[in-house]
Design a protein around this motif. Structure first.
Motif, PDB file in Angstrom:
ATOM      1  N   MET A 223      -0.658  -1.700  -6.716  1.00 44.21           N
ATOM      2  CA  MET A 223      -2.673  -1.750  -5.621  1.00 44.21           C
ATOM      3  C   MET A 223      -2.317  -2.560  -5.288  1.00 44.21           C
ATOM      4  O   MET A 223      -4.077  -3.434  -4.947  1.00 44.21           O
ATOM      5  CB  MET A 223      -2.941  -0.472  -5.725  1.00 44.21           C
ATOM      6  CG  MET A 223      -2.297   0.981  -5.638  1.00 44.21           C
ATOM      7  SD  MET A 223      -1.929   1.178  -3.680  1.00 44.21           S
ATOM      8  CE  MET A 223      -3.796   2.545  -3.738  1.00 44.21           C
TER       9      MET A 223
ATOM     10  N   TYR B 119      -4.020  -4.618  -2.573  1.00 41.75           N
ATOM     11  CA  TYR B 119      -5.403  -4.570  -2.288  1.00 41.75           C
ATOM     12  C   TYR B 119      -5.552  -6.705  -1.863  1.00 41.75           C
ATOM     13  O   TYR B 119      -6.424  -6.916  -1.210  1.00 41.75           O
ATOM     14  CB  TYR B 119      -6.857  -4.371  -3.626  1.00 41.75           C
ATOM     15  CG  TYR B 119      -7.376  -3.203  -2.774  1.00 41.75           C
ATOM     16  CD1 TYR B 119      -5.959  -2.050  -3.272  1.00 41.75           C
ATOM     17  CD2 TYR B 119      -8.605  -2.996  -2.759  1.00 41.75           C
ATOM     18  CE1 TYR B 119      -7.153  -1.074  -3.425  1.00 41.75           C
ATOM     19  CE2 TYR B 119      -8.923  -2.090  -2.650  1.00 41.75           C
ATOM     20  CZ  TYR B 119      -7.745  -0.651  -2.310  1.00 41.75           C
ATOM     21  OH  TYR B 119      -8.983  -0.013  -2.535  1.00 41.75           O
TER      22      TYR B 119
ATOM     23  N   LEU C 156      -7.079 -10.240   5.996  1.00 42.12           N
ATOM     24  CA  LEU C 156      -9.251 -10.162   6.055  1.00 42.12           C
ATOM     25  C   LEU C 156      -9.616 -11.315   6.121  1.00 42.12           C
ATOM     26  O   LEU C 156     -10.244 -12.160   7.298  1.00 42.12           O
ATOM     27  CB  LEU C 156     -10.211  -9.069   5.478  1.00 42.12           C
ATOM     28  CG  LEU C 156      -8.798  -7.573   5.891  1.00 42.12           C
ATOM     29  CD1 LEU C 156     -10.375  -6.244   5.208  1.00 42.12           C
ATOM     30  CD2 LEU C 156      -8.987  -7.152   7.575  1.00 42.12           C
TER      31      LEU C 156
ATOM     32  N   LEU D  65     -16.514  -9.102   2.954  1.00 40.14           N
ATOM     33  CA  LEU D  65     -15.731  -8.552   2.400  1.00 40.14           C
ATOM     34  C   LEU D  65     -15.973  -8.634   0.837  1.00 40.14           C
ATOM     35  O   LEU D  65     -15.283  -7.559   0.348  1.00 40.14           O
ATOM     36  CB  LEU D  65     -14.572  -9.873   2.451  1.00 40.14           C
ATOM     37  CG  LEU D  65     -14.021  -9.777   4.147  1.00 40.14           C
ATOM     38  CD1 LEU D  65     -12.674 -10.842   3.941  1.00 40.14           C
ATOM     39  CD2 LEU D  65     -13.981  -8.720   3.928  1.00 40.14           C
TER      40      LEU D  65
ATOM     41  N   PHE E 114       1.296  -0.762   0.587  1.00 38.78           N
ATOM     42  CA  PHE E 114       0.312  -0.045  -0.158  1.00 38.78           C
ATOM     43  C   PHE E 114       1.459   1.363  -0.241  1.00 38.78           C
ATOM     44  O   PHE E 114       0.716   2.351  -0.628  1.00 38.78           O
ATOM     45  CB  PHE E 114      -0.766   0.159   0.869  1.00 38.78           C
ATOM     46  CG  PHE E 114      -1.995  -0.446   0.577  1.00 38.78           C
ATOM     47  CD1 PHE E 114      -3.441   0.161   0.053  1.00 38.78           C
ATOM     48  CD2 PHE E 114      -2.737  -2.083   1.313  1.00 38.78           C
ATOM     49  CE1 PHE E 114      -4.645  -0.192  -0.363  1.00 38.78           C
ATOM     50  CE2 PHE E 114      -3.605  -1.818   1.419  1.00 38.78           C
ATOM     51  CZ  PHE E 114      -5.691  -1.508   0.256  1.00 38.78           C
TER      52      PHE E 114
ATOM     53  N   PHE F 162     -15.452  -5.155  -0.854  1.00 37.88           N
ATOM     54  CA  PHE F 162     -14.998  -4.254  -2.234  1.00 37.88           C
ATOM     55  C   PHE F 162     -15.550  -4.084  -3.174  1.00 37.88           C
ATOM     56  O   PHE F 162     -15.123  -2.735  -3.940  1.00 37.88           O
ATOM     57  CB  PHE F 162     -13.921  -5.453  -1.729  1.00 37.88           C
ATOM     58  CG  PHE F 162     -12.704  -5.729  -2.153  1.00 37.88           C
ATOM     59  CD1 PHE F 162     -12.913  -6.346  -0.605  1.00 37.88           C
ATOM     60  CD2 PHE F 162     -11.930  -5.296  -1.730  1.00 37.88           C
ATOM     61  CE1 PHE F 162     -11.768  -6.132   0.408  1.00 37.88           C
ATOM     62  CE2 PHE F 162     -10.285  -4.839  -0.693  1.00 37.88           C
ATOM     63  CZ  PHE F 162     -10.371  -5.483   0.219  1.00 37.88           C
TER      64      PHE F 162
ATOM     65  N   LEU G 113      -8.874 -13.825   8.945  1.00 34.74           N
ATOM     66  CA  LEU G 113      -8.818 -13.680   9.909  1.00 34.74           C
ATOM     67  C   LEU G 113     -10.422 -13.446  10.783  1.00 34.74           C
ATOM     68  O   LEU G 113     -10.642 -13.914  12.098  1.00 34.74           O
ATOM     69  CB  LEU G 113      -8.680 -11.980  10.309  1.00 34.74           C
ATOM     70  CG  LEU G 113      -7.071 -11.529  10.607  1.00 34.74           C
ATOM     71  CD1 LEU G 113      -6.828 -10.278  10.750  1.00 34.74           C
ATOM     72  CD2 LEU G 113      -6.757 -12.407  11.988  1.00 34.74           C
TER      73      LEU G 113
ATOM     74  N   LEU H 226      -4.989  -7.823   1.420  1.00 35.06           N
ATOM     75  CA  LEU H 226      -5.068  -7.242   2.766  1.00 35.06           C
ATOM     76  C   LEU H 226      -6.519  -8.239   2.770  1.00 35.06           C
ATOM     77  O   LEU H 226      -6.954  -8.735   3.376  1.00 35.06           O
ATOM     78  CB  LEU H 226      -5.808  -5.391   2.380  1.00 35.06           C
ATOM     79  CG  LEU H 226      -6.675  -5.048   3.120  1.00 35.06           C
ATOM     80  CD1 LEU H 226      -6.268  -5.495   4.656  1.00 35.06           C
ATOM     81  CD2 LEU H 226      -7.102  -3.958   3.167  1.00 35.06           C
TER      82      LEU H 226
END
Lengths: 211, 43, 237
Positions: free
Chosen positions: C203, C207, C214, C94, C29, C98, C217, C210
């Motif tokens: 980028m 993304y 997530l 998620l 990022f 997005f 998690l 990320l």
């Protein structure tokens, strides 16, 4: 299989049955549109294919949450799931019955509404509804199977079914406006939906029966 | 950069995106910590 | 692969991976943002070209999320594995986020380019439909109380959606007139200037990392919650 088909058609076709309700809903929505956008017949004729297609889809969804509900509640679906004519065949019969009592009557009513919308020729609209509404019944049946065990599943059903029906509306309204290539695409979509839907529907119903 | 005439759109797009991603990160990490704590308490 | 289908093994692997994935995402990022703000403005789009660096990755990740959700659903349906159910469920919010970011940035990109907040452009329209698919999936999951049944029923919906998504994309493309075209993956090389490709791909990777951070998690969270529930049930009321 044909027994289920005939019984469902008979139940839906009696006075006050879901066939009547879907037709009345279709006509009522189509009546509200000119009240909303004005009585300019040229404008109405321009938007008629799209508006009537959307109204037909909404009208067909109206009775969908009842597709398996009665048989689910009285336990006859459990019997059907075990008996020889498989659940897939039953799902197909249910889809056919739903189309015969909603899609077909809506198609037959459409020329009348087309006249009220100032459409000069309603042949293309008629053909597009005739070919496209089976896809609505088929994909709607998947939604009915998925939401079978949910109380007030009728509220979620449109949310999960409507986005899946976008191609039917696009190709259907296109075919109604005689856009080149729309009718074959609509027919292909309808055919694939009718072939694949009984399997997805039966799988969904089976899960909700808990077997 | 000052963004010229279109700075507003660029900055808003970045702002919204990072706010959304930050919210997702915070919620996910908090949920993970809460679940671990709840399990710890039971043991 | 199946070795990690055991929740305990999965937790070990995931806990080891998450810090690295998260750190890699943060670093990407930082690099991506630096590169993105250093490149010169586009001669046609001006400064708004910088919105592309967050719009296109959000859109890619949103589609990837649906693919992962559908794949996990298929595994859950065929092998009846709870971990796959959990993975599918964890991907949905998620993906919805997005997709929403892709829609908002697309709108903010489109306003100066098209002169309107919303244009019924092919990509925006199919993403709006994708968002509805995600929301329908989440709503269906929340409406069914029995978790196993919810997982299976939603798996069917995810697969039906996965079969239908290419058709939706095709039909929307067919219908649209203002479509911009897939300028990155077009045959015969990309149309956008190569100075913008580096920030864009950096980028996109940021993304993607990320999303996976997530996702892992959220799966961990669900496993822990399930354990707590089982422990409560074992103790008795």
């Amino acid at each position: 299989m044909s027994a289920i088909l005939f019984r469902d058609v008979r139940l839906a076709a009696r006075a006050g049955g879901s066939a009547m309700l879907a037709l009345a809903f279709f006509a009522a929505v189509a009546t509200l549109v000119p009240l909303g956008v004005g009585a300019d017949l040229r404008l109405l004729a321009k938007i008629a294919p799209g508006v009537l297609w959307v109204a037909a889809v909404l009208a067909a969804l109206l009775a969908l949450d009842r597709l398996f509900q009665a048989d689910f509640e009285d336990g006859s679906l459990d019997v059907v799931a075990l008996a020889p004519p498989s659940l897939e065949a039953t799902a197909f019969a249910k889809i056919a019955a739903h189309w015969l009592t909603t899609g077909l009557p809506l198609t037959l009513l459409s020329p009348l509404l087309a006249v009220m919308f100032g459409l000069e020729t309603s042949g293309a609209l008629f053909v597009s509804l005739l070919i496209g509404t089976p896809a609505v019944s088929a994909i709607g049946a998947i939604g009915a199977g998925l939401t079978l065990s949910i109380r007030r599943g009728g509220l979620i059903l449109p949310l999960i079914v409507l986005p899946l029906l976008a191609p039917a509306v696009i190709f259907g309204a296109g075919a109604a406006q005689e856009v080149a290539g729309a009718l074959p695409l609509l027919a292909a979509f309808s055919l694939v939906a009718c072939v694949l839907s009984p399997f997805a529907t039966a799988a969904a119903v089976r899960l909700n029966l808990g077997s | 950069m000052n963004g010229g005439d279109y700075g507003f759109y660029v900055w808003t797009a970045y702002g919204v995106s990072f706010a959304g991603l930050a919210a997702a990160i915070v919620l996910t990490v908090l949920g993970r910590m809460r679940a671990a704590k709840a399990l710890e308490k039971l043991k | 692969m199946l070795r990690y289908a055991n929740p305990t093994r999965f937790l070990q692997l995931s806990s080891a991976l998450v810090p690295w994935l998260g750190a890699a995402s943060a670093a990407l990022f930082a690099i991506g943002l630096y590169l993105g703000f250093r490149v010169p403005p586009d001669y046609q789009q001006g400064e708004t070209v910088r919105v592309m660096f967050i719009h296109v990755p959000a859109a890619w990740t949103a589609m990837m999320g649906y693919g992962l959700m559908a794949a996990a659903s298929l595994v859950g349906l065929v092998w009846r594995h709870p971990l796959a159910d959990t993975a599918a469920r964890a991907a949905a919010p998620l993906g919805a986020l997005f997709t929403a970011l892709g829609l908002v940035t697309g709108s903010l990109w489109g306003r100066p380019m098209w002169g309107a907040w919303w244009v019924w452009d092919g990509r925006l329209t199919s993403f709006l439909l994708l968002e509805f698919l995600y929301l329908g999936y989440i709503a269906l999951w929340n409406a069914i109380e029995d978790e196993t049944r919810a997982a299976r029923v939603c798996a069917i919906l995810a697969l039906v959606g996965a079969v239908n998504l290419p058709i939706i994309e095709f039909s929307v493309d067919w219908w649209t007139t203002l479509h911009q075209g897939e300028s990155i993956l077009r045959k015969g090389g990309p149309l956008i200037s190569s100075v913008y490709l580096w920030p864009l791909f950096t980028m996109a990777l940021a993304y993607t990392f990320l999303f996976f951070t997530l996702w892992l998690l959220r799966i961990e969270t669900e496993i822990l919650r399930r354990r707590a529930r089982n422990a409560l049930l074992a103790e008795g009321p």
